[in-house]
Design a protein around this motif. Structure first.
Motif, PDB file in Angstrom:
ATOM      1  N   UNK A   1      13.826  -2.384 -16.180  1.00  0.00           N
ATOM      2  CA  UNK A   1      12.622  -1.802 -16.738  1.00  0.00           C
ATOM      3  C   UNK A   1      11.703  -1.426 -15.602  1.00  0.00           C
ATOM      4  N   UNK A   2      11.181  -0.206 -15.593  1.00  0.00           N
ATOM      5  CA  UNK A   2      10.290   0.197 -14.520  1.00  0.00           C
ATOM      6  C   UNK A   2       9.013  -0.621 -14.539  1.00  0.00           C
ATOM      7  N   UNK A   3       8.538  -0.937 -13.376  1.00  0.00           N
ATOM      8  CA  UNK A   3       7.288  -1.679 -13.294  1.00  0.00           C
ATOM      9  C   UNK A   3       6.126  -0.716 -13.479  1.00  0.00           C
ATOM     10  N   UNK A   4       5.081  -1.180 -14.139  1.00  0.00           N
ATOM     11  CA  UNK A   4       3.938  -0.313 -14.399  1.00  0.00           C
ATOM     12  C   UNK A   4       3.139  -0.048 -13.137  1.00  0.00           C
ATOM     13  N   UNK A   5       3.386  -0.820 -12.075  1.00  0.00           N
ATOM     14  CA  UNK A   5       2.662  -0.579 -10.834  1.00  0.00           C
ATOM     15  C   UNK A   5       3.196   0.644 -10.108  1.00  0.00           C
ATOM     16  N   UNK A   6       4.458   1.032 -10.341  1.00  0.00           N
ATOM     17  CA  UNK A   6       5.021   2.160  -9.618  1.00  0.00           C
ATOM     18  C   UNK A   6       4.616   3.505 -10.225  1.00  0.00           C
ATOM     19  N   UNK A   7       4.361   3.544 -11.509  1.00  0.00           N
ATOM     20  CA  UNK A   7       3.877   4.768 -12.121  1.00  0.00           C
ATOM     21  C   UNK A   7       3.167   4.422 -13.415  1.00  0.00           C
ATOM     22  N   UNK A   8       2.374   5.341 -13.890  1.00  0.00           N
ATOM     23  CA  UNK A   8       1.610   5.073 -15.102  1.00  0.00           C
ATOM     24  C   UNK A   8       2.397   5.531 -16.325  1.00  0.00           C
ATOM     25  N   UNK A   9       2.286   4.785 -17.406  1.00  0.00           N
ATOM     26  CA  UNK A   9       2.965   5.141 -18.646  1.00  0.00           C
ATOM     27  C   UNK A   9       2.101   6.129 -19.414  1.00  0.00           C
ATOM     28  N   UNK A  10       2.714   7.208 -19.830  1.00  0.00           N
ATOM     29  CA  UNK A  10       1.991   8.222 -20.598  1.00  0.00           C
ATOM     30  C   UNK A  10       2.645   8.376 -21.960  1.00  0.00           C
ATOM     31  N   UNK A  61      14.933   8.469 -10.213  1.00  0.00           N
ATOM     32  CA  UNK A  61      13.802   8.995 -10.968  1.00  0.00           C
ATOM     33  C   UNK A  61      12.746   9.395  -9.947  1.00  0.00           C
ATOM     34  N   UNK A  62      12.469  10.695  -9.876  1.00  0.00           N
ATOM     35  CA  UNK A  62      11.538  11.193  -8.871  1.00  0.00           C
ATOM     36  C   UNK A  62      10.368  11.897  -9.546  1.00  0.00           C
ATOM     37  N   UNK A  63       9.283  12.004  -8.792  1.00  0.00           N
ATOM     38  CA  UNK A  63       8.094  12.700  -9.280  1.00  0.00           C
ATOM     39  C   UNK A  63       7.668  13.680  -8.192  1.00  0.00           C
ATOM     40  N   UNK A  64       7.350  14.886  -8.599  1.00  0.00           N
ATOM     41  CA  UNK A  64       6.869  15.898  -7.668  1.00  0.00           C
ATOM     42  C   UNK A  64       5.350  15.858  -7.653  1.00  0.00           C
ATOM     43  N   UNK A  65       4.787  15.782  -6.465  1.00  0.00           N
ATOM     44  CA  UNK A  65       3.333  15.804  -6.309  1.00  0.00           C
ATOM     45  C   UNK A  65       2.958  16.956  -5.395  1.00  0.00           C
ATOM     46  N   UNK A  66       1.956  17.692  -5.819  1.00  0.00           N
ATOM     47  CA  UNK A  66       1.459  18.790  -4.992  1.00  0.00           C
ATOM     48  C   UNK A  66       0.597  18.179  -3.913  1.00  0.00           C
ATOM     49  N   UNK A  67       0.873  18.540  -2.665  1.00  0.00           N
ATOM     50  CA  UNK A  67       0.041  18.038  -1.570  1.00  0.00           C
ATOM     51  C   UNK A  67      -1.360  18.595  -1.720  1.00  0.00           C
ATOM     52  N   UNK A  68      -2.293  17.862  -1.205  1.00  0.00           N
ATOM     53  CA  UNK A  68      -3.707  18.230  -1.356  1.00  0.00           C
ATOM     54  C   UNK A  68      -4.070  19.538  -0.691  1.00  0.00           C
TER      55      UNK A  68
END
Length: 104
Positions: A1-10, A61-68
């Motif tokens: 089970x993924x930990x909630x600290x690594x990503x937020x549940x939506x 499981x990866x997430x793409x983030x736009x750099x600032x």
């Protein structure tokens, strides 16, 4: 089970409750007999029986983030963040069984 600290549940939806009836922390780590029986209770009246199996190829499981922004300009660079690596799956191969209110 993924930990909630690594990503937020939506928009999460509670499906049921997983139960490993043969698991005991006292058993050695090499003992995999507990993986042969897994229950997923859906609501109060249905139970699925399954087993834990190792994936042939682990999934990431990866997430793409736009750099600032830099100096007020928008950059086209993206960052990929690895959230979890999934190595196991639970296979439910039978139909749901009815469960009485007092047998859970």
């Amino acid at each position: 089970m993924p930990s909630t600290s690594s990503f937020e549940l939506r928009d999460s939806t509670l499906v049921g409750r997983l139960s490993f009836p043969d698991y005991s922390p006292a058993n050695p780590a090499e003992d995999a007999a507990w993986q042969k029986k897994v229950y997923l209770y859906v609501g109060r009246h249905q139970r699925l029986t399954g087993e834990v199996k190792k994936l042939a190829k682990p999934l990431g499981l990866i997430r793409r983030r736009v750099k600032g922004h830099s100096n007020g300009e928008v950059t086209d660079e993206d960052e990929l963040e690895i959230l979890e690596i999934v190595s196991w799956k639970i296979v439910f191969s039978s139909r749901p069984e009815p469960v009485g209110a007092g047998t859970e």
